[in-house]
Write a protein that holds these residues in place. Structure first.
Motif, mmCIF file in Angstrom:
data_model
loop_
_atom_site.group_PDB
_atom_site.id
_atom_site.type_symbol
_atom_site.label_atom_id
_atom_site.label_comp_id
_atom_site.label_asym_id
_atom_site.label_seq_id
_atom_site.Cartn_x
_atom_site.Cartn_y
_atom_site.Cartn_z
ATOM 1 N N GLY A 127 0.822 -1.203 0.000
ATOM 2 C CA GLY A 127 0.000 0.000 0.000
ATOM 3 C C GLY A 127 0.856 1.252 0.000
ATOM 4 N N ASP A 128 0.285 2.354 0.437
ATOM 5 C CA ASP A 128 0.962 3.657 0.420
ATOM 6 C C ASP A 128 1.638 3.894 1.769
ATOM 7 O OD1 ASP A 128 1.778 6.260 0.181
ATOM 8 O OD2 ASP A 128 -0.232 7.118 0.059
ATOM 9 N N LEU A 129 2.967 3.828 1.808
ATOM 10 C CA LEU A 129 3.703 3.917 3.069
ATOM 11 C C LEU A 129 4.227 5.310 3.375
ATOM 12 C CD1 LEU A 129 5.746 0.582 3.036
ATOM 13 C CD2 LEU A 129 3.460 1.039 3.924
ATOM 14 N N ASN A 130 4.132 6.256 2.449
ATOM 15 C CA ASN A 130 4.646 7.608 2.705
ATOM 16 C C ASN A 130 3.598 8.692 2.516
ATOM 17 O OD1 ASN A 130 4.548 7.353 -0.076
ATOM 18 N ND2 ASN A 130 6.463 8.445 -0.440
ATOM 19 N N GLY A 131 2.350 8.311 2.361
ATOM 20 C CA GLY A 131 1.271 9.281 2.370
ATOM 21 C C GLY A 131 1.154 10.169 1.161
ATOM 22 N N ASP A 132 1.700 9.751 0.009
ATOM 23 C CA ASP A 132 1.610 10.590 -1.185
ATOM 24 C C ASP A 132 0.502 10.138 -2.128
ATOM 25 O OD1 ASP A 132 2.678 8.271 -2.218
ATOM 26 O OD2 ASP A 132 4.459 9.214 -3.108
ATOM 27 N N GLY A 133 -0.299 9.173 -1.708
ATOM 28 C CA GLY A 133 -1.423 8.719 -2.509
ATOM 29 C C GLY A 133 -1.085 7.695 -3.566
ATOM 30 N N ILE A 134 0.142 7.179 -3.586
ATOM 31 C CA ILE A 134 0.585 6.231 -4.606
ATOM 32 C C ILE A 134 1.062 4.956 -3.913
ATOM 33 C CG2 ILE A 134 2.201 5.830 -6.509
ATOM 34 C CD1 ILE A 134 2.353 8.933 -6.734
ATOM 35 N N PRO A 135 0.602 3.791 -4.354
ATOM 36 C CA PRO A 135 1.049 2.546 -3.720
ATOM 37 C C PRO A 135 2.545 2.338 -3.898
ATOM 38 C CG PRO A 135 -0.179 2.086 -5.728
ATOM 39 C CD PRO A 135 -0.360 3.540 -5.449
ATOM 40 N N ASP A 136 3.149 1.736 -2.903
ATOM 41 C CA ASP A 136 4.591 1.500 -2.908
ATOM 42 C C ASP A 136 4.878 0.011 -3.045
ATOM 43 O OD1 ASP A 136 5.149 4.285 -2.500
ATOM 44 O OD2 ASP A 136 4.481 4.020 -0.434
ATOM 45 N N LEU A 137 6.148 -0.341 -3.094
ATOM 46 C CA LEU A 137 6.561 -1.715 -3.384
ATOM 47 C C LEU A 137 7.702 -2.094 -2.447
ATOM 48 C CD1 LEU A 137 6.354 -4.182 -5.382
ATOM 49 C CD2 LEU A 137 8.103 -3.024 -6.759
ATOM 50 N N ILE A 138 7.626 -3.281 -1.856
ATOM 51 C CA ILE A 138 8.724 -3.815 -1.048
ATOM 52 C C ILE A 138 9.373 -4.947 -1.819
ATOM 53 C CG2 ILE A 138 9.346 -5.034 1.061
ATOM 54 C CD1 ILE A 138 7.213 -3.517 2.525
ATOM 55 N N THR A 139 10.685 -4.900 -1.953
ATOM 56 C CA THR A 139 11.422 -5.942 -2.650
ATOM 57 C C THR A 139 12.729 -6.186 -1.901
ATOM 58 O OG1 THR A 139 12.207 -6.683 -4.831
ATOM 59 C CG2 THR A 139 12.589 -4.373 -4.260
ATOM 60 N N GLY A 140 13.644 -6.902 -2.526
ATOM 61 C CA GLY A 140 14.905 -7.191 -1.858
ATOM 62 C C GLY A 140 15.996 -7.554 -2.833
ATOM 63 N N ALA A 141 17.216 -7.578 -2.301
ATOM 64 C CA ALA A 141 18.393 -8.081 -3.008
ATOM 65 C C ALA A 141 19.026 -9.095 -2.071
ATOM 66 C CB ALA A 141 19.358 -6.949 -3.352
ATOM 67 N N ASN A 142 18.550 -10.325 -2.117
ATOM 68 C CA ASN A 142 18.879 -11.298 -1.069
ATOM 69 C C ASN A 142 20.301 -11.823 -1.138
ATOM 70 O OD1 ASN A 142 18.697 -14.446 -2.149
ATOM 71 N ND2 ASN A 142 17.516 -13.040 -3.415
ATOM 72 N N GLN A 143 21.012 -11.564 -2.240
ATOM 73 C CA GLN A 143 22.410 -11.993 -2.352
ATOM 74 C C GLN A 143 23.383 -10.830 -2.148
ATOM 75 O OE1 GLN A 143 23.380 -15.006 -2.453
ATOM 76 N NE2 GLN A 143 22.139 -16.303 -3.756
ATOM 77 N N GLN A 144 22.875 -9.653 -1.837
ATOM 78 C CA GLN A 144 23.736 -8.496 -1.579
ATOM 79 C C GLN A 144 24.072 -8.463 -0.087
ATOM 80 O OE1 GLN A 144 23.659 -4.919 -4.043
ATOM 81 N NE2 GLN A 144 22.689 -3.916 -2.304
ATOM 82 N N ASN A 145 25.351 -8.599 0.237
ATOM 83 C CA ASN A 145 25.798 -8.751 1.626
ATOM 84 C C ASN A 145 25.062 -9.944 2.239
ATOM 85 O OD1 ASN A 145 27.547 -6.467 1.405
ATOM 86 N ND2 ASN A 145 25.746 -5.142 1.615
ATOM 87 N N GLU A 146 24.441 -9.773 3.404
ATOM 88 C CA GLU A 146 23.698 -10.886 4.000
ATOM 89 C C GLU A 146 22.217 -10.847 3.620
ATOM 90 O OE1 GLU A 146 25.809 -12.834 5.085
ATOM 91 O OE2 GLU A 146 27.393 -11.349 5.255
ATOM 92 N N GLY A 147 21.892 -9.969 2.679
ATOM 93 C CA GLY A 147 20.511 -9.792 2.246
ATOM 94 C C GLY A 147 19.999 -8.431 2.634
ATOM 95 N N GLU A 148 19.391 -7.718 1.700
ATOM 96 C CA GLU A 148 18.877 -6.375 1.955
ATOM 97 C C GLU A 148 17.470 -6.246 1.386
ATOM 98 O OE1 GLU A 148 21.846 -3.885 0.131
ATOM 99 O OE2 GLU A 148 23.141 -3.961 1.898
ATOM 100 N N ALA A 149 16.611 -5.574 2.138
ATOM 101 C CA ALA A 149 15.260 -5.285 1.671
ATOM 102 C C ALA A 149 15.171 -3.822 1.283
ATOM 103 C CB ALA A 149 14.243 -5.600 2.758
ATOM 104 N N TYR A 150 14.304 -3.524 0.326
ATOM 105 C CA TYR A 150 14.090 -2.154 -0.128
ATOM 106 C C TYR A 150 12.604 -1.828 -0.066
ATOM 107 C CZ TYR A 150 18.774 -2.100 -2.307
ATOM 108 O OH TYR A 150 20.130 -2.143 -2.549
ATOM 109 N N ILE A 151 12.283 -0.666 0.493
ATOM 110 C CA ILE A 151 10.967 -0.084 0.285
ATOM 111 C C ILE A 151 11.110 0.898 -0.865
ATOM 112 C CG2 ILE A 151 9.078 1.266 1.253
ATOM 113 C CD1 ILE A 151 9.959 0.356 4.011
ATOM 114 N N LEU A 152 10.455 0.612 -1.973
ATOM 115 C CA LEU A 152 10.492 1.497 -3.133
ATOM 116 C C LEU A 152 9.244 2.367 -3.113
ATOM 117 C CD1 LEU A 152 11.633 -0.954 -5.975
ATOM 118 C CD2 LEU A 152 13.060 0.375 -4.387
#
Length: 596
Positions: free
Chosen positions: A326-351
């Protein structure tokens, strides 16, 4: 508290609230680590079982009012080596596991013959009630060996199998529930096949699946999207692994009548990885346009690793898994959670996305940043799988699952992360905080320079990470200073703005007394012509309201709540699944109901 934005995906909804001079951001609120012997989970897992290879919220299976989970363990050895299994996790209100039920060839009443390396549980998804017995059901894939199939499993209240329907030759190395696209009252699925050779070696493919009243895949209605089908066109290359392990339905981001869906291609760009945002025709569900997001493309500017990993794979594998929160920063646009699981020990991104489907900014969650204080083992592969749970705690927060724990033959780990809505109160125009103890700053006063400018969202996460009550941010140069202690508010001649973090060292949970006072329910469910919204409040304000959404996230009705009982006419609605979201005294609740 004024409700201004509600975005929905499937049966989970994220709420964003604002009022004058307030900006709401979702920030870290702790986590529960679920693995063998931890978080209340005891299942006698073996090394290499790959528990949490895929997972999803499964609805309230046991009827206790708390969302339950389905988790795959695709290399479990019940019956045959790597035959696979899934676990139903019955959850407590605090995010720990109350109990669990295993489903395999030997347990849970499944009674299916699974073969060696069948990998049952490679993909799992919660699909709601498919057989009209008021108990949520699940979908599970077995994408390997000679017994390739997709199973719709109808459950009993105790998580055992009531019966199942098998659709053969459906390859799904990941499954994602995407809402009811064809408005037939059943949640539809995407089956991910990143190893498909359509158009070239391992270019990858996805299938959009629809089901009949017998829970069988309607094979003639499958929509396949890859290099050669579904209108994708050019852009994929050999070894891209388009499809990834999950996709994320974002809804109609730009309100042009198409549906946006995010699909990973985790081996794109030599293993750095990429995400495609596809716009789908509302009738054919073929691709009408697309945007690629990867390093230095589509607005994403983080550096992704390449080269060989300790496990022999290559690159960061950005886009391997994802979910729509859903919208995590209040700008009215849905957001996306993803990751780069092989970068270091694994990293998540909120886009955080723009309306044109590019990335506005991002925040990163790993051992060093994001505010969760993880301690990972070597090659943890955090974010190798991701699923959205919703308001598990019933306090306005949201929960997101992240898989990990695959290093050194580990049994597998599920990290259940909580994010709470936090108000950042804008104190006054062109102001700054002075004094106190600086906990983070990218501003060098002596040289009047900004080191590594941050976006507003990134600055708020610095406040979260440091549990800072005060934040000064400059929207022009990315200056970010967070502090605690005794401070004073001064005028900023450099056009900065001072904010107070209203989540500083606090919890947003309502008291038991408030929950009773504002308790609300809807009935009947399922409904034919009317539903009734009932609450115990006696005095109402303009901020007390409810909204109704269809299964694709489109708002179709909104009204104020002005009485204890509100009668809503739904006789003109099409048959299917709908969501009602109420806001009373700032308490927000989400209800599913079925129109018959």
């Amino acid at each position: 508290m004024k409700l201004t934005q509600i975005l929905l995906f499937l049966c989970v909804i994220t709420i964003v609230e604002t009022k004058a001079q307030l900006t709401t951001q979702f920030g870290p609120d702790g986590f529960v680590k679920i693995e063998e012997g931890s978080g209340g989970f005891f299942a006698d897992l073996d090394a290499g079982d790959r528990f949490s290879r895929d997972h999803d919220q499964a609805g309230d299976i046991d009827g206790d009012g708390i969302i339950d989970l389905v988790v795959g363990a695709r290399s479990d050895d019940d019956g045959q080596t790597d035959a696979g299994a899934v676990y139903i996790l019955f959850m407590n209100a605090n995010g720990t596991v109350k109990d669990n039920q295993k489903i395999s060839a030997l347990e849970g009443g499944f009674n299916e013959t699974l073969l060696e390396k069948n990998y049952f549980g490679y993909g799992v998804a919660g699909i709601g009630d498919y057989n009209d017995d008021d108990i949520p059901d699940i979908a599970v894939s077995a994408p390997n060996s000679t017994n390739i199939a997709l199973y719709i499993i109808h459950l009993n209240r105790d998580g055992t199998v009531k019966n199942y329907v098998k659709s053969s030759n459906i390859i799904a190395q990941g499954l994602s529930a995407i809402g009811d696209l064809n408005n037939d009252g059943k949640i539809d699925l995407v089956a991910c096949n990143p190893n498909s050779d359509a158009g070239g070696r391992n270019r990858g493919s996805i299938d959009i699946l629809f089901f009949n009243n017998s829970s069988q895949v309607i094979t003639n209605n499958i929509v396949t999207i890859n290099s050669t089908s579904g209108g994708f066109g050019t852009g994929l290359e050999d070894e891209d692994n388009f499809g990834g392990r999950e996709v994320a339905m974002l809804g109609d981001i730009d309100e042009d009548g198409t549906l946006e869906i995010a699909v990973g291609a985790f081996m794109s760009n030599g293993g750095k990885g990429a995400i495609w945002i596809l716009s789908l025709d509302a009738n054919t569900f073929n691709v009408v346009s697309k945007i690629k997001i990867t390093e230095n493309q589509g607005g994403f500017n983080d550096v992704l690793t390449d080269g060989e990993n300790p496990n022999g794979s290559f690159g960061a594998q950005f886009g391997h898994a994802m979910c729509a929160p859903g919208d995590l920063n209040g700008d009215g646009i849905p957001d996306l959670i993803t990751g780069a699981n092989q970068q270091n020990e694994g990293e998540a991104y909120i886009l955080y996305l723009n309306s044109d489907k590019t990335v506005k900014t991002y925040t990163k969650i790993d051992e060093a940043q994001g505010g969760f204080d993880f301690t990972f083992g070597a090659n943890e592969r955090f974010s190798r799988s991701i699923s959205f749970v919703g308001d598990l705690l019933s306090d306005g927060s949201i929960a997101v699952n992240f898989g990990g724990g695959v290093s050194a033959g580990g049994t597998g780990t599920l990290y259940l992360l909580f994010f709470k809505p936090c108000n950042f109160n804008e104190e006054s125009t062109y102001s700054r905080w002075s004094g106190g103890t600086t906990l983070f700053s990218n501003w060098t006063h002596a040289t009047q320079t900004v080191n590594n400018p941050l976006t507003f969202e990134q600055c708020t996460f610095k406040a979260f990470e440091n549990d800072a009550e005060y934040m000064t941010y400059n929207h022009n140069d990315g200056r970010c200073i967070v502090m605690n202690g005794i401070t004073s508010l001064l005028t900023s001649t450099e056009l900065s703005t001072a904010y107070t973090n209203e989540c500083y060292n606090t919890t947003l949970s309502l008291s038991d007394e408030e929950l009773v006072k504002n308790s609300i329910e809807i009935y009947p469910n399922p409904a034919f012509s009317n539903i009734v919204l009932n609450n115990k409040k006696t005095v109402f304000s303009l901020d007390d309201k409810f909204l109704i959404y269809n299964s694709t996230g489109k708002q179709i009705y909104a009204s104020n709540i002005t009485a204890k009982e509100t009668n809503i006419n739904i006789s003109n609605y099409s048959k299917g699944l709908y969501f009602l979201v109420s806001s009373i005294n700032g308490e927000i609740k989400t209800f599913k109901f079925l129109k018959e």
